[in-house]
Structures are given as C-alpha cells and as structure tokens.
Design a protein around this motif. Structure first.
Motif, PDB file in Angstrom:
ATOM      1  N   ILE A   1       0.712  -1.366   0.113  1.00 16.24           N
ATOM      2  CA  ILE A   1       0.013   0.040   0.101  1.00 16.24           C
ATOM      3  C   ILE A   1       0.867   1.107   0.047  1.00 16.24           C
ATOM      4  O   ILE A   1       1.573   1.445   0.973  1.00 16.24           O
TER       5      ILE A   1
ATOM      6  N   LYS B   1      -6.806   4.188   3.375  1.00 14.57           N
ATOM      7  CA  LYS B   1      -5.590   3.708   3.724  1.00 14.57           C
ATOM      8  C   LYS B   1      -5.820   2.598   4.895  1.00 14.57           C
ATOM      9  O   LYS B   1      -5.345   1.595   4.544  1.00 14.57           O
ATOM     10  N   SER B   2      -6.599   2.867   5.906  1.00  7.17           N
ATOM     11  CA  SER B   2      -7.051   1.977   6.879  1.00  7.17           C
ATOM     12  C   SER B   2      -7.684   0.825   6.322  1.00  7.17           C
ATOM     13  O   SER B   2      -7.309  -0.535   6.677  1.00  7.17           O
TER      14      SER B   2
ATOM     15  N   GLU C   1      -4.949  -1.289   4.299  1.00  9.27           N
ATOM     16  CA  GLU C   1      -3.864  -1.857   5.045  1.00  9.27           C
ATOM     17  C   GLU C   1      -4.515  -3.060   5.953  1.00  9.27           C
ATOM     18  O   GLU C   1      -3.697  -3.861   6.261  1.00  9.27           O
TER      19      GLU C   1
END
Length: 135
Positions: free
Chosen positions: A81, A126-127, A130
């Motif tokens: 990522i 992003k969370s 991830e």
C-alpha cells in the motif's frame, strides 16, 4: 490474508494449442479480485465512497500450461500500500498441487468517480486497504 478462488478450465478458455490462452489468465485474475473484494465487503464500501479501482499496471509471468479440465486455484493478496497506489499479488496454481501456472503483480489507484482523478491513499481509505495486509 490470502483469498482463494477456484476456476474450472473450459474449452472456450483454450487456444489452438489446446492450453489456456494467455489473455484468459487476465480474466481469471480479474474474477479472483472481484471475488476477494466481494467476500470482504469492499465492493459495497467503495461504491458508497464513490471510489473506483483502476488498474494502472499488470506484470504477469506465465510459468506453465493449464489445459482442459484443470481446476485452477487463484490466490489473491495485497502486497503493498503506497501513498497513491497499491499492489495486489496473485498466483495461479493447478488446484491441489504446487504447480504454479502464472503469477502477477497488479498495481491500482483509487479514482474519485466525480472528478475522474486518482485520490491519495490516506485516512479511512488507507486503513481499509492496510487491513488486508495485516490479516
């Protein structure tokens, strides 16, 4: 987290040499990515956020031939990522064996469907991505 998708090789997948045509592997990889995203609730989440996945690069290695009647196991996992893009690694095996038929790294960006522009991978996006690497 590795997701597994099974695909049965059919006659229409074959070329004149009676093995899976190289272009079909791209379709198998795409089917497995959709399966992965559906199984993890990402299709609905991305639709709600008005974000689309756009493939910007595919690096594929053809390792061995698959033929009529084989069942293929496509293994899909996130491998990286970044701040603007992410990479999914996929490997295609003859199911039940360690025979690798093809493997690929697929780079994608997330596109804002309103503006048509790639968005940075930050915050909740992003969370969410991830989470796939962590599990």
């Amino acid at each position: 987290m590795t997701h597994k998708t099974l695909i049965k090789v059919r006659g229409y997948h074959l070329d004149v040499y009676q093995h899976v045509n190289n272009a079909r592997y791209l379709e198998f990889l795409e089917e497995a990515r959709w399966s992965y995203l559906e199984d993890h609730g990402d299709v609905a989440w991305f639709a709600e956020q008005k974000l689309a996945w756009v493939i910007v690069n595919i690096n594929i290695n053809y390792r061995d031939a698959a033929t009529m009647g084989h069942t293929l196991e496509v293994q899909t996992r996130f491998s990286k990522i970044g701040s603007k893009s992410a990479v999914i690694h996929q490997a295609i095996y003859i199911a039940g064996t360690d025979k690798l038929v093809a493997d690929a790294d697929i780079t994608f960006v997330c596109l804002d469907q309103k503006t048509g522009k790639a968005v940075p991978i930050v915050g909740e996006l992003k969370s969410r991505l991830e989470h796939h690497i962590a599990n």
